[in-house]
Scaffold this motif. Structure first.
Motif, short mmCIF file in Angstrom:
data_model
loop_
_atom_site.label_atom_id
_atom_site.label_comp_id
_atom_site.label_asym_id
_atom_site.label_seq_id
_atom_site.Cartn_x
_atom_site.Cartn_y
_atom_site.Cartn_z
N LYS A 71 0.84 -1.20 0.00
CA LYS A 71 0.00 0.00 0.00
C LYS A 71 0.88 1.25 0.00
CE LYS A 71 -3.91 2.16 0.26
NZ LYS A 71 -4.83 2.15 -0.85
N TYR A 72 1.95 1.22 0.79
CA TYR A 72 2.87 2.35 0.86
C TYR A 72 3.50 2.63 -0.50
CZ TYR A 72 7.28 4.76 1.49
OH TYR A 72 8.33 5.62 1.35
N GLU A 73 3.99 1.61 -1.17
CA GLU A 73 4.63 1.81 -2.48
C GLU A 73 3.65 2.40 -3.48
OE1 GLU A 73 6.10 -2.12 -3.22
OE2 GLU A 73 8.00 -1.71 -2.21
N GLU A 74 2.42 1.92 -3.46
CA GLU A 74 1.39 2.43 -4.35
C GLU A 74 1.05 3.89 -4.00
OE1 GLU A 74 -3.34 1.64 -4.53
OE2 GLU A 74 -2.08 -0.16 -4.68
N PHE A 75 0.83 4.15 -2.72
CA PHE A 75 0.48 5.50 -2.28
C PHE A 75 1.61 6.48 -2.54
CE2 PHE A 75 0.41 8.81 1.02
CZ PHE A 75 -0.75 9.46 0.63
N ARG A 76 2.84 6.03 -2.35
CA ARG A 76 4.01 6.90 -2.55
C ARG A 76 4.05 7.43 -3.98
NH1 ARG A 76 9.81 6.86 -3.14
NH2 ARG A 76 10.72 8.04 -1.42
N ARG A 77 3.80 6.56 -4.93
CA ARG A 77 3.79 6.98 -6.34
C ARG A 77 2.70 8.03 -6.58
NH1 ARG A 77 5.31 1.61 -7.07
NH2 ARG A 77 3.18 0.84 -7.14
N VAL A 78 1.52 7.81 -6.02
CA VAL A 78 0.41 8.74 -6.18
C VAL A 78 0.71 10.06 -5.47
CG1 VAL A 78 -2.03 9.11 -5.62
CG2 VAL A 78 -1.27 6.89 -6.47
N LEU A 79 1.28 9.98 -4.27
CA LEU A 79 1.63 11.18 -3.51
C LEU A 79 2.66 12.03 -4.24
CD1 LEU A 79 1.52 12.89 -0.88
CD2 LEU A 79 3.31 11.37 0.03
N ILE A 80 3.68 11.41 -4.79
CA ILE A 80 4.72 12.15 -5.51
C ILE A 80 4.14 12.77 -6.77
CG2 ILE A 80 6.92 11.93 -6.74
CD1 ILE A 80 6.97 11.84 -3.58
N ALA A 81 3.29 12.05 -7.48
CA ALA A 81 2.65 12.61 -8.68
C ALA A 81 1.78 13.81 -8.30
CB ALA A 81 1.81 11.55 -9.38
N TYR A 82 1.05 13.71 -7.20
CA TYR A 82 0.22 14.82 -6.72
C TYR A 82 1.09 16.02 -6.36
CZ TYR A 82 -2.99 17.46 -3.78
OH TYR A 82 -3.77 18.47 -3.24
N ALA A 83 2.18 15.77 -5.65
CA ALA A 83 3.07 16.85 -5.23
C ALA A 83 3.73 17.52 -6.44
CB ALA A 83 4.14 16.31 -4.27
N GLU A 84 4.13 16.73 -7.43
CA GLU A 84 4.72 17.30 -8.64
C GLU A 84 3.72 18.21 -9.36
OE1 GLU A 84 7.64 17.32 -10.23
OE2 GLU A 84 8.65 16.13 -8.71
N LYS A 85 2.47 17.79 -9.37
CA LYS A 85 1.44 18.55 -10.07
C LYS A 85 1.07 19.84 -9.35
CE LYS A 85 -3.18 18.07 -12.02
NZ LYS A 85 -4.33 17.19 -12.21
N TYR A 86 1.00 19.81 -8.03
CA TYR A 86 0.47 20.94 -7.28
C TYR A 86 1.49 21.78 -6.51
CZ TYR A 86 -4.08 19.05 -8.39
OH TYR A 86 -5.19 18.59 -9.06
N LYS A 87 2.75 21.37 -6.48
CA LYS A 87 3.73 22.17 -5.74
C LYS A 87 3.87 23.53 -6.42
CE LYS A 87 7.94 20.74 -8.07
NZ LYS A 87 9.19 20.05 -8.01
N PRO A 88 4.18 24.56 -5.64
CA PRO A 88 4.34 25.90 -6.22
C PRO A 88 5.46 25.90 -7.26
CG PRO A 88 4.30 25.99 -3.83
CD PRO A 88 4.35 24.54 -4.20
N LYS A 89 5.20 26.60 -8.33
CA LYS A 89 6.20 26.70 -9.40
C LYS A 89 7.26 27.72 -8.99
CE LYS A 89 3.72 24.04 -11.97
NZ LYS A 89 3.82 22.67 -11.65
N GLU A 90 8.48 27.45 -9.42
CA GLU A 90 9.56 28.38 -9.12
C GLU A 90 9.42 29.62 -9.99
OE1 GLU A 90 13.50 26.81 -9.03
OE2 GLU A 90 12.80 24.87 -8.33
N LYS A 91 9.71 30.75 -9.38
CA LYS A 91 9.65 32.01 -10.12
C LYS A 91 10.90 32.12 -10.98
CE LYS A 91 7.12 34.33 -6.48
NZ LYS A 91 7.16 35.38 -5.46
N SER A 92 10.72 32.57 -12.21
CA SER A 92 11.89 32.75 -13.08
C SER A 92 12.48 34.12 -12.81
CB SER A 92 11.50 32.59 -14.54
OG SER A 92 10.56 33.58 -14.89
N ASN A 93 13.77 34.20 -12.86
CA ASN A 93 14.48 35.45 -12.61
C ASN A 93 14.97 36.05 -13.92
OD1 ASN A 93 14.14 35.24 -9.84
ND2 ASN A 93 16.00 34.02 -9.60
N GLN A 94 14.07 36.21 -14.86
CA GLN A 94 14.45 36.76 -16.15
C GLN A 94 14.57 38.27 -16.07
OE1 GLN A 94 11.39 35.46 -18.80
NE2 GLN A 94 12.10 33.35 -18.83
N GLU A 95 15.64 38.78 -16.64
CA GLU A 95 15.82 40.22 -16.67
C GLU A 95 15.11 40.80 -17.88
OE1 GLU A 95 19.80 41.58 -16.07
OE2 GLU A 95 20.31 39.73 -15.02
N GLU A 96 14.52 41.94 -17.70
CA GLU A 96 13.79 42.56 -18.80
C GLU A 96 14.66 43.53 -19.54
OE1 GLU A 96 10.06 44.16 -17.47
OE2 GLU A 96 9.72 42.41 -16.27
#
Length: 96
Positions: A71-96
């Motif tokens: 169950k842990y191995e199965e849940f871990r895959r789902v949890l990581i996929a969820y975290a990848e999808k919903y974690k805050p995106k990094e701000k880009s430091n592009q100069e204008e």
């Protein structure tokens, strides 16, 4: 006895941090809505762990006997996929 290191895999630290923060702070309803495979008993065990400082690493779900290995191995895959999808995106430091 199976050690958690045997089921461990490499994950981006920011993804891991987001997943742990979610499990340690989200409401019971939000956790159950996000993960169909979790039953109320497992979510209660995650909540009980908060009384002892929360989950410190994802492998705690297995090491603290909240979930069995399969169950842990199965849940871990789902949890990581969820975290990848919903974690805050990094701000880009592009100069204008």
């Amino acid at each position: 006895m199976v050690k958690a290191a045997e089921v461990a895999m490499e994950i981006d630290p920011k993804t891991t941090l987001f997943a742990l923060k979610f499990l340690n702070s989200a409401s019971k309803e939000k956790i159950m809505d996000a993960f169909d495979g979790l039953n109320e008993g497992m979510v209660d065990k995650i909540f009980d762990q908060r009384l002892f400082g929360g989950l410190k690493k994802i492998d705690d779900l297995f090491e603290k006997k909240i979930m069995r290995k399969k169950k842990y191995e199965e849940f871990r895959r789902v949890l990581i996929a969820y975290a990848e999808k919903y974690k805050p995106k990094e701000k880009s430091n592009q100069e204008e």
